[in-house]
Scaffold this motif. Structure first.
Motif, PDB file in Angstrom:
ATOM      1  N   GLY A 177       0.829  -1.195   0.000  1.00 49.45           N
ATOM      2  CA  GLY A 177       0.000   0.000   0.000  1.00 49.45           C
ATOM      3  C   GLY A 177       0.860   1.240   0.000  1.00 49.45           C
TER       4      GLY A 177
ATOM      5  N   ASN B 235       0.409   3.793   2.035  1.00 47.81           N
ATOM      6  CA  ASN B 235       0.613   4.144   3.433  1.00 47.81           C
ATOM      7  C   ASN B 235      -0.228   3.212   4.305  1.00 47.81           C
ATOM      8  N   ILE B 236      -0.159   3.421   5.616  1.00 50.35           N
ATOM      9  CA  ILE B 236      -0.860   2.544   6.551  1.00 50.35           C
ATOM     10  C   ILE B 236      -2.362   2.567   6.340  1.00 50.35           C
ATOM     11  N   SER B 237      -2.907   3.732   5.974  1.00 47.57           N
ATOM     12  CA  SER B 237      -4.363   3.855   5.808  1.00 47.57           C
ATOM     13  C   SER B 237      -4.857   3.313   4.474  1.00 47.57           C
ATOM     14  N   LYS B 238      -3.920   3.003   3.549  1.00 41.91           N
ATOM     15  CA  LYS B 238      -4.313   2.501   2.233  1.00 41.91           C
ATOM     16  C   LYS B 238      -3.588   1.194   1.925  1.00 41.91           C
ATOM     17  N   THR B 239      -3.710   0.252   2.830  1.00 43.06           N
ATOM     18  CA  THR B 239      -3.097  -1.057   2.596  1.00 43.06           C
ATOM     19  C   THR B 239      -4.019  -1.921   1.754  1.00 43.06           C
TER      20      THR B 239
ATOM     21  N   TYR C 136      -3.894  -3.797  -4.450  1.00 43.75           N
ATOM     22  CA  TYR C 136      -4.063  -2.591  -3.627  1.00 43.75           C
ATOM     23  C   TYR C 136      -4.935  -1.580  -4.368  1.00 43.75           C
TER      24      TYR C 136
ATOM     25  N   ASN D 177     -10.613   6.466  -8.181  1.00 40.88           N
ATOM     26  CA  ASN D 177      -9.889   5.387  -7.522  1.00 40.88           C
ATOM     27  C   ASN D 177      -9.300   4.454  -8.571  1.00 40.88           C
TER      28      ASN D 177
END
Length: 250
Positions: A67, A69-73, A105, A127
């Motif tokens: 991902g 970052n952590i919020s978009k794994t 992802y 997206n």
């Protein structure tokens, strides 16, 4: 007569004294000045394993997640592969191999850079869903801490090359009218990122015997540049479980 007997005894005693003086005891060997004492055999002699004994082969598999970052794994998948290790010294080892991972992802429009000639209009892009098969070739140096009888800890760092075998993307659009649309695009063997991913890991190794050991190694992979068609800063993390075999170890 008495005088003659006395003379004979005197001669015998003198002869015995000369014999004792001229012939030292075999048990006594006085050291000569400056002589070095004999060395006893060394108790701890390091046995050279030889060139072949420093090599080992590995087979690995484990969970991997990617991902931006952590919020978009993304979705967790299984990475797997095989490798070669060479012990440079007691503490340092050089590792490489060939591994396969699937990166599934999602990213937003700000994280994705449209390649030239790609379909769609990024003005209405909301997206991107990606499903990519990636070949990885790492070159890593590991440092081993003091080992106990059959186990030990280590840290490792190095660089990886990513070869994008197949990239599949689904673009989600939302137009001002409220219409939602999807467009699909896939490419194969087009994008390569040479030594552009930083590898960091640490692990625990348990040795079953002189030739076989088991390893658990958590890791993170941080790109220096964009990965794939969208040039995404795709981070990865996971745990690699490895069986190591030293076929030439005696």
């Amino acid at each position: 007569n008495t005088s003659s007997a006395s003379q004979v005894n005197t001669v015998n005693n003198e002869t015995a004294g000369l014999a004792n003086t001229d012939t030292p005891s075999r048990k006594e060997h006085p050291a000569s000045p400056g002589a070095k004492p004999l060395k006893s055999p060394a108790k701890n002699i390091k046995i050279d394993k030889g060139f072949g004994g420093n090599f080992s082969m590995t087979v690995s598999a484990g969970p991997d997640i990617s991902g931006v970052n952590i919020s978009k794994t993304g979705r967790m998948t299984i990475a797997y592969g095989a490798g070669l290790n060479y012990d440079i010294s007691h503490r340092l080892a050089l590792r490489t191999g060939f591994y396969v991972a699937r990166k599934i992802y999602s990213v937003g429009e700000d994280d994705y850079h449209f390649p030239i000639g790609n379909v769609g209009n990024n003005a209405y892009l909301e997206n991107i869903n990606a499903n990519c098969k990636v070949y990885e070739i790492p070159v890593v140096v590991s440092y081993n801490f003091d080992k106990a009888k059959n186990h030990g800890w280590f840290v490792a760092t190095g660089l990886s090359t990513y070869l994008m075998n197949k990239e599949s993307y689904v673009y989600d659009y939302k137009y001002p009218s409220g219409t939602v649309d999807e467009k699909y695009w896939s490419i194969s063997n087009k994008n390569k990122s040479y030594f552009s991913v930083w590898d960091l890991s640490a692990g625990y190794q348990y040795r079953l015997n002189k030739r076989i050991s088991l390893t658990a190694e958590p890791y993170v992979k941080i790109p220096f540049s964009g990965i794939g068609a969208g040039k995404i800063k795709l981070n990865s993390g996971g745990v690699l479980f490895t069986v190591t075999v030293k076929p030439f170890n005696k």
